[in-house]
Design a protein around this motif. Structure first.
Motif, PDB file in Angstrom:
ATOM      1  N   VAL A  44      -9.919  28.840  56.885  1.00  0.00           N
ATOM      2  CA  VAL A  44     -10.057  27.755  55.917  1.00  0.00           C
ATOM      3  C   VAL A  44      -9.380  28.209  54.634  1.00  0.00           C
ATOM      4  CG1 VAL A  44     -11.622  26.247  54.671  1.00  0.00           C
ATOM      5  CG2 VAL A  44     -12.305  27.170  56.889  1.00  0.00           C
ATOM      6  N   VAL A  45      -8.430  27.436  54.159  1.00  0.00           N
ATOM      7  CA  VAL A  45      -7.813  27.723  52.862  1.00  0.00           C
ATOM      8  C   VAL A  45      -8.105  26.532  51.959  1.00  0.00           C
ATOM      9  CG1 VAL A  45      -6.046  29.309  53.689  1.00  0.00           C
ATOM     10  CG2 VAL A  45      -5.593  26.860  53.727  1.00  0.00           C
ATOM     11  N   CYS A  46      -8.535  26.824  50.734  1.00  0.00           N
ATOM     12  CA  CYS A  46      -9.012  25.736  49.878  1.00  0.00           C
ATOM     13  C   CYS A  46      -8.964  26.144  48.416  1.00  0.00           C
ATOM     14  CB  CYS A  46     -10.439  25.362  50.273  1.00  0.00           C
ATOM     15  SG  CYS A  46     -11.635  26.706  50.095  1.00  0.00           S
ATOM     16  N   ASP A  47      -9.301  25.160  47.566  1.00  0.00           N
ATOM     17  CA  ASP A  47      -9.349  25.443  46.133  1.00  0.00           C
ATOM     18  C   ASP A  47     -10.321  26.581  45.833  1.00  0.00           C
ATOM     19  OD1 ASP A  47      -7.582  23.362  45.777  1.00  0.00           O
ATOM     20  OD2 ASP A  47      -9.126  21.911  45.199  1.00  0.00           O
ATOM     21  N   GLY A  48     -11.413  26.644  46.587  1.00  0.00           N
ATOM     22  CA  GLY A  48     -12.480  27.601  46.296  1.00  0.00           C
ATOM     23  C   GLY A  48     -12.160  29.033  46.636  1.00  0.00           C
ATOM     24  N   ASN A  49     -11.163  29.270  47.483  1.00  0.00           N
ATOM     25  CA  ASN A  49     -10.809  30.662  47.792  1.00  0.00           C
ATOM     26  C   ASN A  49      -9.348  30.973  47.469  1.00  0.00           C
ATOM     27  OD1 ASN A  49      -9.336  29.522  49.896  1.00  0.00           O
ATOM     28  ND2 ASN A  49     -10.677  30.261  51.530  1.00  0.00           N
ATOM     29  N   GLY A  50      -8.778  30.159  46.586  1.00  0.00           N
ATOM     30  CA  GLY A  50      -7.418  30.424  46.140  1.00  0.00           C
ATOM     31  C   GLY A  50      -6.374  30.226  47.221  1.00  0.00           C
ATOM     32  N   TRP A  51      -6.714  29.516  48.256  1.00  0.00           N
ATOM     33  CA  TRP A  51      -5.813  29.258  49.380  1.00  0.00           C
ATOM     34  C   TRP A  51      -5.347  30.564  50.035  1.00  0.00           C
ATOM     35  CZ3 TRP A  51      -4.659  24.231  51.082  1.00  0.00           C
ATOM     36  CH2 TRP A  51      -5.235  23.216  50.314  1.00  0.00           C
ATOM     37  N   ASP A  52      -6.262  31.513  50.067  1.00  0.00           N
ATOM     38  CA  ASP A  52      -6.007  32.820  50.682  1.00  0.00           C
ATOM     39  C   ASP A  52      -6.628  32.822  52.078  1.00  0.00           C
ATOM     40  OD1 ASP A  52      -5.896  35.475  51.487  1.00  0.00           O
ATOM     41  OD2 ASP A  52      -6.444  36.270  49.512  1.00  0.00           O
ATOM     42  N   ARG A  53      -5.793  32.861  53.098  1.00  0.00           N
ATOM     43  CA  ARG A  53      -6.332  32.763  54.466  1.00  0.00           C
ATOM     44  C   ARG A  53      -7.196  33.975  54.833  1.00  0.00           C
ATOM     45  NH1 ARG A  53      -4.220  34.234  59.293  1.00  0.00           N
ATOM     46  NH2 ARG A  53      -4.485  32.075  60.019  1.00  0.00           N
ATOM     47  N   ASN A  54      -7.014  35.083  54.155  1.00  0.00           N
ATOM     48  CA  ASN A  54      -7.849  36.259  54.444  1.00  0.00           C
ATOM     49  C   ASN A  54      -9.291  36.069  53.974  1.00  0.00           C
ATOM     50  OD1 ASN A  54      -5.811  37.924  55.645  1.00  0.00           O
ATOM     51  ND2 ASN A  54      -4.939  38.220  53.592  1.00  0.00           N
ATOM     52  N   LEU A  55      -9.498  35.151  53.027  1.00  0.00           N
ATOM     53  CA  LEU A  55     -10.846  34.931  52.505  1.00  0.00           C
ATOM     54  C   LEU A  55     -11.582  33.816  53.241  1.00  0.00           C
ATOM     55  CD1 LEU A  55     -10.156  35.172  48.656  1.00  0.00           C
ATOM     56  CD2 LEU A  55     -10.973  36.955  50.211  1.00  0.00           C
ATOM     57  N   ILE A  84      -3.521  27.797  60.624  1.00  0.00           N
ATOM     58  CA  ILE A  84      -3.623  28.106  62.055  1.00  0.00           C
ATOM     59  C   ILE A  84      -2.471  29.029  62.447  1.00  0.00           C
ATOM     60  CG2 ILE A  84      -3.536  27.127  64.383  1.00  0.00           C
ATOM     61  CD1 ILE A  84      -4.855  24.624  63.262  1.00  0.00           C
ATOM     62  N   GLU A  85      -2.839  30.208  62.971  1.00  0.00           N
ATOM     63  CA  GLU A  85      -1.851  31.146  63.493  1.00  0.00           C
ATOM     64  C   GLU A  85      -1.687  30.892  64.989  1.00  0.00           C
ATOM     65  OE1 GLU A  85      -1.014  35.982  63.857  1.00  0.00           O
ATOM     66  OE2 GLU A  85      -3.017  35.220  63.347  1.00  0.00           O
ATOM     67  N   THR A  86      -0.470  30.550  65.397  1.00  0.00           N
ATOM     68  CA  THR A  86      -0.224  30.270  66.810  1.00  0.00           C
ATOM     69  C   THR A  86       0.018  31.571  67.566  1.00  0.00           C
ATOM     70  OG1 THR A  86       2.192  30.093  66.706  1.00  0.00           O
ATOM     71  CG2 THR A  86       0.909  28.154  66.055  1.00  0.00           C
ATOM     72  N   HIS A  87       0.019  31.495  68.873  1.00  0.00           N
ATOM     73  CA  HIS A  87       0.280  32.681  69.688  1.00  0.00           C
ATOM     74  C   HIS A  87       1.736  33.115  69.604  1.00  0.00           C
ATOM     75  CE1 HIS A  87      -3.446  33.841  71.682  1.00  0.00           C
ATOM     76  NE2 HIS A  87      -3.791  32.562  71.627  1.00  0.00           N
ATOM     77  N   ARG A  88       2.584  32.297  69.040  1.00  0.00           N
ATOM     78  CA  ARG A  88       3.972  32.704  68.775  1.00  0.00           C
ATOM     79  C   ARG A  88       4.107  33.411  67.432  1.00  0.00           C
ATOM     80  NH1 ARG A  88       4.631  27.431  70.707  1.00  0.00           N
ATOM     81  NH2 ARG A  88       4.876  26.701  68.555  1.00  0.00           N
ATOM     82  N   GLY A  89       2.992  33.406  66.658  1.00  0.00           N
ATOM     83  CA  GLY A  89       3.020  34.061  65.361  1.00  0.00           C
ATOM     84  C   GLY A  89       3.341  33.140  64.207  1.00  0.00           C
ATOM     85  N   ASP A  90       3.518  31.841  64.476  1.00  0.00           N
ATOM     86  CA  ASP A  90       3.787  30.892  63.404  1.00  0.00           C
ATOM     87  C   ASP A  90       2.484  30.554  62.680  1.00  0.00           C
ATOM     88  OD1 ASP A  90       6.473  30.714  64.210  1.00  0.00           O
ATOM     89  OD2 ASP A  90       5.964  29.170  65.695  1.00  0.00           O
TER      90      ASP A  90
END
Length: 645
Positions: A44-55, A84-90
């Protein structure tokens, strides 16, 4: 989750999406969940986590393919997406398929929101449960929200502002329902809403979800039902939407011969996946339940029923029996309608279906598709073709008026003059009509009179009620200034009066359910093609009210025109399209008594003057049949011999 995968979780919107909640340790936030079974990872990337996918990394429930994450501190009104990370790495940035709200285009993030609303329409909702519409008046005003009326600067009115604009107009005009063209979220204005990216998201162009609820609530409190166009047949290819959602063809069929409509540039749902059933049936129930919609008009049903729809040889795959019927889509439609009517009795499930497919409005347990209404496309095409024809040649096309009665009771029909008939060079309704400027107005009133007297519920697209001459344009409001001109103003008045007349006369709506009998309809003369005059009688259920309908489809006055009638009495003209108040010259018959002269197989007849291009509705008041006159001749005797002579 198990039920979602099985295709029978019809409230999956309560599980998937973004939901405000409190964690076990008392933290407030939002729980996010998304179906992406083939993704390598999801965040989830959002305003609340700075759009950081690691968070915002989510946890996957492997058996179901659903990813989940609770984020504390997230509040209402924050933008979010799924990374969303695909199995191709995208890495794909996807809007939430279950989002309840979205950013205003061209932005496209999902928005956290709370749908809580206190409804005040309980009286309406209670009455609906006990009120089937088959024998009730239904006249629907179809409208595109953004181009009905706009502010002076061209910007949209909000849902809330429209309460004081739309409701008084609908009540004045006498409509029972309003049908809103798709108000789910969509990116491209030119699609009119028929290419949806947010199936659960109320259109953000016009306000927030609770404001849409307030509009529907107010409509109900004023006795007006609300129908929503719903589009389960296909969806657009926008990168942030459902297409290739987790890096694979998740929502769409993977084979282009079943998975796309090239003509529309859209993708087709994969009806072999049970999760699609859960997603879409939940969506239908969501709008009917959460938003109190009174019905769904299901778009493009024909494209769902046939595997070869708009496809040439070699471009489609047959079903397992070698046929062209889309068996899985048929199964979906049957399960959809079964689920709807189990939970919401007497809502309207309307099929826009343009083929001869049988049993569209028959119950599922009888082998039908389970809808309760269907647009009568055959009637619409035949009648509009006829009205565009020069009257010199109408007698050769007379069957276009009469043939639709051959199947009028085969389904529960709605006679629809919709937005599709006034776009793409087809011309507006009034511009389709044959004749001079003045004759076009007379012809349009004649068409509407025929439509409202013909068996079937009614639908008219906005602008048709006052004779807008240009085709409908989604980018600007209707030409309301035309009401300054006498012909348009009087047509407008006529349409309002026709609506109210229809609603107050049960003989025009009580008997038209799919029954196979003609109890509520009886031809007086269907064969007068030489004069292009059509006449019939409509009756109510207990035959206490009868209205004779006589329509002159030529610009020629018919003097001493005779019509056979089944009952003796006085026939009073209660609606005359040639009245001065409607723009005519006021000439014609007002009242006539039947004569004891048989005609066309009926024991009585009436004689009238029919002005050019005019419709009459005549109310019958029965009178005692006069005694037969005796022969009073005197001074003459008749013998059997003379008689033989």
């Amino acid at each position: 989750m198990y039920l979602f995968n099985q295709g029978v979780n019809y409230e999956s919107y309560r599980m998937l999406g973004a939901h405000k909640m409190q964690s076990s340790d008392g933290e407030n936030g939002y729980l996010f969940a998304v179906w992406a079974p083939n993704a390598k990872s999801v965040s989830v990337v959002c305003d609340g986590n700075g759009w950081d996918r690691n968070l915002g990394r989510m946890h996957k429930h492997n058996a179901s393919g659903i990813w989940e994450r609770f984020l504390p501190g997230i509040t209402e009104g924050q933008n979010y997406k799924f990374s969303i990370e695909t199995h191709r790495g995208d890495l794909l940035m996807k809007a939430d398929p279950f989002a309840f709200y979205s950013e205003v285009r061209p932005a496209n993030a999902s928005v956290t929101t709370d749908l809580s609303y206190t409804w005040k329409d309980q009286t309406w909702m209670d009455a609906r449960i006990h009120t089937p519409l088959y024998d009730k008046p239904v006249n629907i005003y179809e409208m595109h929200f953004g181009s009905f009326k706009t502010r002076d600067d061209g910007s949209f009115y909000s849902y809330t502002e429209m309460i004081d604009i739309l409701i008084p107009y609908l009540k004045k005009m006498g409509y029972t329902h309003v049908e809103l063209m798709p108000i789910c979220e969509y990116p491209f204005d030119g699609s009119w809403g028929y290419q949806v990216t947010g199936y659960y998201s109320a259109n953000s162009r016009y306000g927030k979800p609770t404001e849409l609820k307030a509009l529907i609530d107010a409509l109900h409190q004023n006795g007006i039902g609300v129908i929503m166009d719903w589009v389960p047949a296909h969806f657009p290819r926008d990168a942030y939407g459902l297409a290739q959602f987790d890096g694979t063809a998740l929502f769409e069929h993977p084979d282009s011969r079943r998975g796309e409509h090239k003509e529309w540039g859209t993708l087709v749902f994969d009806w072999t996946k049970t999760e699609i059933f859960s997603f879409l049936i939940s969506n239908a129930l969501f709008w009917l339940g959460e938003y109190h919609m009174d019905g769904l008009r299901v778009d493009a049903v024909s494209s769902m029923l046939y595997l070869d729809y708009n496809r040439r040889d070699g471009e489609w795959l047959p079903n397992r029996y070698g046929g062209k019927e889309n068996l899985e889509a048929i199964d979906f439609l049957q399960k959809l309608n079964t689920a709807v009517f189990e939970r919401f009795p007497n809502v309207m499930m309307i099929a826009e279906e343009s083929t001869a497919w049988g049993g569209v409005t028959k119950p599922v347990h009888e082998g039908g598709l389970g809808f309760n209404f269907k647009w009568n496309m055959g009637w619409m095409h035949d009648v509009l073709d006829y009205m565009q024809c020069d009257p010199l040649f109408r007698k050769g096309n007379h069957n276009k008026l009469t043939f639709p009665m051959m199947y009028a009771f085969a389904e529960n029909y709605i006679l629809a003059l919709s937005h599709d008939e006034v776009v793409h060079g087809k011309r507006s309704l009034i511009d389709k009509m044959w004749g001079t400027y003045e004759e076009k107005f007379a012809e349009l009133k004649l068409l509407y009179s025929f439509m409202y007297a013909h068996p079937g519920k009614k639908l008219l697209f906005m602008g048709g009620e006052f004779g807008q001459f240009v085709e409908w344009r989604f980018a600007g409001q209707l030409d309301w200034m035309l009401d300054q001109y006498e012909s348009h103003a009087k047509l407008h008045k006529f349409c309002a009066n026709l609506n109210h007349f229809y609603r107050s006369h049960p003989c025009l709506f009580e008997i038209e359910r799919e029954t196979g009998d003609w109890k509520g309809f009886r031809w007086l003369n269907a064969e007068d093609r030489d004069n292009s005059v059509l006449s019939f009688i409509r009756s109510n259920a207990d035959e206490t009210e009868k209205i004779a309908v006589i329509l002159n489809f030529t610009p020629v006055e018919r003097v001493k025109y005779k019509v056979g009638v089944p009952e003796y009495g006085e026939y009073e003209v209660v609606l005359n399209t040639n009245a001065k108040s409607y723009g005519g010259d006021g000439k014609g018959t007002r009242r006539v008594k039947a004569r004891t002269k048989p005609l066309n197989g009926y024991p009585y007849s009436i004689e009238l003057t029919l002005p050019p291009l005019t419709a009459y509705y005549l109310h019958l008041t029965k009178l005692p049949v006069p005694a037969a006159k005796k022969n009073t001749a005197r001074g003459k005797k008749t013998s059997s011999t003379n008689s033989n002579k």
